[in-house]
Design a protein around this motif. Sequence first.
Motif, PDB file in Angstrom:
ATOM      1  N   GLU A  37      19.760  15.043 -59.227  1.00 59.17           N
ATOM      2  CA  GLU A  37      18.607  14.297 -60.171  1.00 59.17           C
ATOM      3  C   GLU A  37      17.073  13.805 -59.125  1.00 59.17           C
ATOM      4  OE1 GLU A  37      19.553  10.262 -61.321  1.00 59.17           O
ATOM      5  OE2 GLU A  37      21.976  11.067 -61.815  1.00 59.17           O
ATOM      6  N   ASN A  38      16.933  14.804 -58.062  1.00 64.07           N
ATOM      7  CA  ASN A  38      15.594  13.962 -57.285  1.00 64.07           C
ATOM      8  C   ASN A  38      15.961  14.690 -55.983  1.00 64.07           C
ATOM      9  OD1 ASN A  38      16.665  12.629 -55.220  1.00 64.07           O
ATOM     10  ND2 ASN A  38      16.438  11.152 -56.167  1.00 64.07           N
ATOM     11  N   GLY A  39      14.399  15.246 -55.752  1.00 65.73           N
ATOM     12  CA  GLY A  39      14.620  16.729 -54.510  1.00 65.73           C
ATOM     13  C   GLY A  39      15.682  15.464 -53.355  1.00 65.73           C
ATOM     14  N   GLU A  40      14.822  14.204 -53.039  1.00 63.64           N
ATOM     15  CA  GLU A  40      15.727  13.953 -51.759  1.00 63.64           C
ATOM     16  C   GLU A  40      17.366  14.502 -52.235  1.00 63.64           C
ATOM     17  OE1 GLU A  40      13.782  12.356 -53.742  1.00 63.64           O
ATOM     18  OE2 GLU A  40      12.481  11.555 -51.973  1.00 63.64           O
ATOM     19  N   GLU A  41      17.758  14.223 -52.791  1.00 64.28           N
ATOM     20  CA  GLU A  41      19.639  14.344 -53.423  1.00 64.28           C
ATOM     21  C   GLU A  41      19.847  15.483 -53.436  1.00 64.28           C
ATOM     22  OE1 GLU A  41      20.938  13.238 -57.676  1.00 64.28           O
ATOM     23  OE2 GLU A  41      21.838  11.501 -56.008  1.00 64.28           O
ATOM     24  N   ALA A  42      18.835  16.928 -53.909  1.00 65.68           N
ATOM     25  CA  ALA A  42      19.536  17.860 -54.030  1.00 65.68           C
ATOM     26  C   ALA A  42      19.352  18.762 -52.185  1.00 65.68           C
ATOM     27  CB  ALA A  42      17.925  18.770 -54.313  1.00 65.68           C
ATOM     28  N   VAL A  43      18.018  18.073 -51.198  1.00 68.88           N
ATOM     29  CA  VAL A  43      18.348  18.184 -49.899  1.00 68.88           C
ATOM     30  C   VAL A  43      19.674  17.725 -49.387  1.00 68.88           C
ATOM     31  CG1 VAL A  43      17.112  18.235 -47.369  1.00 68.88           C
ATOM     32  CG2 VAL A  43      16.029  18.349 -49.707  1.00 68.88           C
ATOM     33  N   ARG A  44      19.848  16.595 -49.470  1.00 67.38           N
ATOM     34  CA  ARG A  44      20.904  15.611 -49.231  1.00 67.38           C
ATOM     35  C   ARG A  44      22.753  16.863 -49.745  1.00 67.38           C
ATOM     36  NH1 ARG A  44      24.515  12.585 -50.964  1.00 67.38           N
ATOM     37  NH2 ARG A  44      22.941  11.343 -52.989  1.00 67.38           N
ATOM     38  N   PHE A  45      22.703  17.315 -50.719  1.00 69.98           N
ATOM     39  CA  PHE A  45      23.248  17.939 -51.155  1.00 69.98           C
ATOM     40  C   PHE A  45      23.485  19.178 -50.499  1.00 69.98           C
ATOM     41  CE2 PHE A  45      24.504  15.852 -56.512  1.00 69.98           C
ATOM     42  CZ  PHE A  45      24.510  15.338 -55.149  1.00 69.98           C
ATOM     43  N   PHE A  46      22.724  20.057 -51.074  1.00 70.51           N
ATOM     44  CA  PHE A  46      22.073  20.945 -50.493  1.00 70.51           C
ATOM     45  C   PHE A  46      22.734  21.082 -48.454  1.00 70.51           C
ATOM     46  CE2 PHE A  46      20.800  24.579 -47.493  1.00 70.51           C
ATOM     47  CZ  PHE A  46      21.200  25.328 -48.382  1.00 70.51           C
ATOM     48  N   GLY A  47      22.398  20.444 -47.638  1.00 70.35           N
ATOM     49  CA  GLY A  47      22.681  19.274 -46.204  1.00 70.35           C
ATOM     50  C   GLY A  47      24.594  19.724 -46.113  1.00 70.35           C
ATOM     51  N   GLU A  48      25.144  18.609 -47.187  1.00 70.92           N
ATOM     52  CA  GLU A  48      26.624  18.847 -47.067  1.00 70.92           C
ATOM     53  C   GLU A  48      27.581  19.376 -47.765  1.00 70.92           C
ATOM     54  OE1 GLU A  48      26.241  14.930 -49.641  1.00 70.92           O
ATOM     55  OE2 GLU A  48      25.863  13.722 -47.332  1.00 70.92           O
ATOM     56  N   ASN A  49      27.013  20.949 -48.369  1.00 68.33           N
ATOM     57  CA  ASN A  49      28.095  21.730 -49.301  1.00 68.33           C
ATOM     58  C   ASN A  49      27.352  22.802 -48.985  1.00 68.33           C
ATOM     59  OD1 ASN A  49      29.616  19.380 -50.714  1.00 68.33           O
ATOM     60  ND2 ASN A  49      27.383  19.126 -51.436  1.00 68.33           N
ATOM     61  N   GLU A  50      28.287  23.357 -49.709  1.00 67.81           N
ATOM     62  CA  GLU A  50      28.043  24.936 -49.568  1.00 67.81           C
ATOM     63  C   GLU A  50      27.702  25.985 -50.668  1.00 67.81           C
ATOM     64  OE1 GLU A  50      29.836  28.441 -47.605  1.00 67.81           O
ATOM     65  OE2 GLU A  50      31.188  26.406 -45.943  1.00 67.81           O
ATOM     66  N   TYR A  51      26.552  26.313 -51.155  1.00 69.20           N
ATOM     67  CA  TYR A  51      25.787  26.545 -51.979  1.00 69.20           C
ATOM     68  C   TYR A  51      25.825  28.330 -52.521  1.00 69.20           C
ATOM     69  CZ  TYR A  51      25.966  21.789 -53.689  1.00 69.20           C
ATOM     70  OH  TYR A  51      26.411  20.314 -53.689  1.00 69.20           O
ATOM     71  N   ASP A  52      26.254  28.611 -53.556  1.00 73.88           N
ATOM     72  CA  ASP A  52      25.458  30.429 -53.926  1.00 73.88           C
ATOM     73  C   ASP A  52      24.267  30.570 -54.389  1.00 73.88           C
ATOM     74  OD1 ASP A  52      28.434  31.839 -53.222  1.00 73.88           O
ATOM     75  OD2 ASP A  52      29.032  30.248 -54.489  1.00 73.88           O
ATOM     76  N   LEU A  53      23.766  28.869 -54.872  1.00 76.95           N
ATOM     77  CA  LEU A  53      22.761  29.156 -55.691  1.00 76.95           C
ATOM     78  C   LEU A  53      22.302  27.910 -56.170  1.00 76.95           C
ATOM     79  CD1 LEU A  53      20.122  30.552 -57.458  1.00 76.95           C
ATOM     80  CD2 LEU A  53      22.698  30.474 -59.525  1.00 76.95           C
ATOM     81  N   GLU A  70      11.229  23.587 -49.622  1.00 75.70           N
ATOM     82  CA  GLU A  70      10.977  23.890 -47.791  1.00 75.70           C
ATOM     83  C   GLU A  70      11.792  23.394 -47.081  1.00 75.70           C
ATOM     84  OE1 GLU A  70       7.002  22.003 -48.433  1.00 75.70           O
ATOM     85  OE2 GLU A  70       6.062  24.229 -49.005  1.00 75.70           O
ATOM     86  N   ARG A  71      12.185  21.855 -47.154  1.00 73.47           N
ATOM     87  CA  ARG A  71      13.304  21.475 -46.571  1.00 73.47           C
ATOM     88  C   ARG A  71      15.019  22.055 -46.091  1.00 73.47           C
ATOM     89  NH1 ARG A  71      12.517  14.618 -46.289  1.00 73.47           N
ATOM     90  NH2 ARG A  71      10.142  15.109 -46.588  1.00 73.47           N
ATOM     91  N   ILE A  72      14.835  22.971 -47.550  1.00 72.67           N
ATOM     92  CA  ILE A  72      16.327  23.549 -47.650  1.00 72.67           C
ATOM     93  C   ILE A  72      16.127  24.587 -46.854  1.00 72.67           C
ATOM     94  CG2 ILE A  72      17.353  24.989 -48.921  1.00 72.67           C
ATOM     95  CD1 ILE A  72      17.344  22.742 -51.244  1.00 72.67           C
ATOM     96  N   ARG A  73      15.250  25.492 -46.968  1.00 71.56           N
ATOM     97  CA  ARG A  73      14.552  26.998 -45.680  1.00 71.56           C
ATOM     98  C   ARG A  73      14.581  26.474 -44.893  1.00 71.56           C
ATOM     99  NH1 ARG A  73      16.840  29.852 -49.387  1.00 71.56           N
ATOM    100  NH2 ARG A  73      15.487  30.990 -51.289  1.00 71.56           N
ATOM    101  N   ALA A  74      13.768  25.226 -44.284  1.00 73.00           N
ATOM    102  CA  ALA A  74      14.151  25.403 -42.806  1.00 73.00           C
ATOM    103  C   ALA A  74      15.591  24.437 -42.182  1.00 73.00           C
ATOM    104  CB  ALA A  74      13.247  23.100 -42.373  1.00 73.00           C
ATOM    105  N   MET A  75      16.393  24.387 -43.729  1.00 73.44           N
ATOM    106  CA  MET A  75      17.949  23.386 -42.849  1.00 73.44           C
ATOM    107  C   MET A  75      18.487  24.722 -42.752  1.00 73.44           C
ATOM    108  SD  MET A  75      19.835  21.917 -44.917  1.00 73.44           S
ATOM    109  CE  MET A  75      19.486  20.087 -45.547  1.00 73.44           C
TER     110      MET A  75
END
Length: 129
Positions: A37-53, A70-75
């Motif tokens: 529901e927001n950018g912080e949650e998106a970054v957290r979800f991305f760090g905890e799971n694998e996504y294709d898109l 930017e944070r996802i790319r840094a991760m």
Amino acid sequence: MNDGRQLRILLAEDSGDNVLIIRLYLKNYPYVIDVAENGEEAVRFFGENEYDLVLMDIQMPGMDGYEATERIRAMEAERGLGRTPIIAVTAHASEEIRRRVLDCGGDAYITKPVPKARLLEAIQSVVSA
């Protein structure tokens, strides 16, 4: 589309109506959709799971889509991961927005309201690249 392979999609979107529309558009495809529901949650979800898109809304409260991208790319860089396609979704269509999306690490962008055919085309273009 994508040879029937199940895709795991992270949808970062703060509007319940837009989430509903995108889920309806994609319901007949082999996609699993997690909603942040927001950018912080998106970054957290991305760090905890694998996504294709990732479908990233640009204007969200708190951390916006640019910073989340930017944070996802840094991760990805820190973890030595491959680049996950990120499609920015924005209500504004301009050359400046396109440049900002690409500069922060996005792969493509589509404008709201998103027609179903355009969404499917955008998903196909980045996952088959």
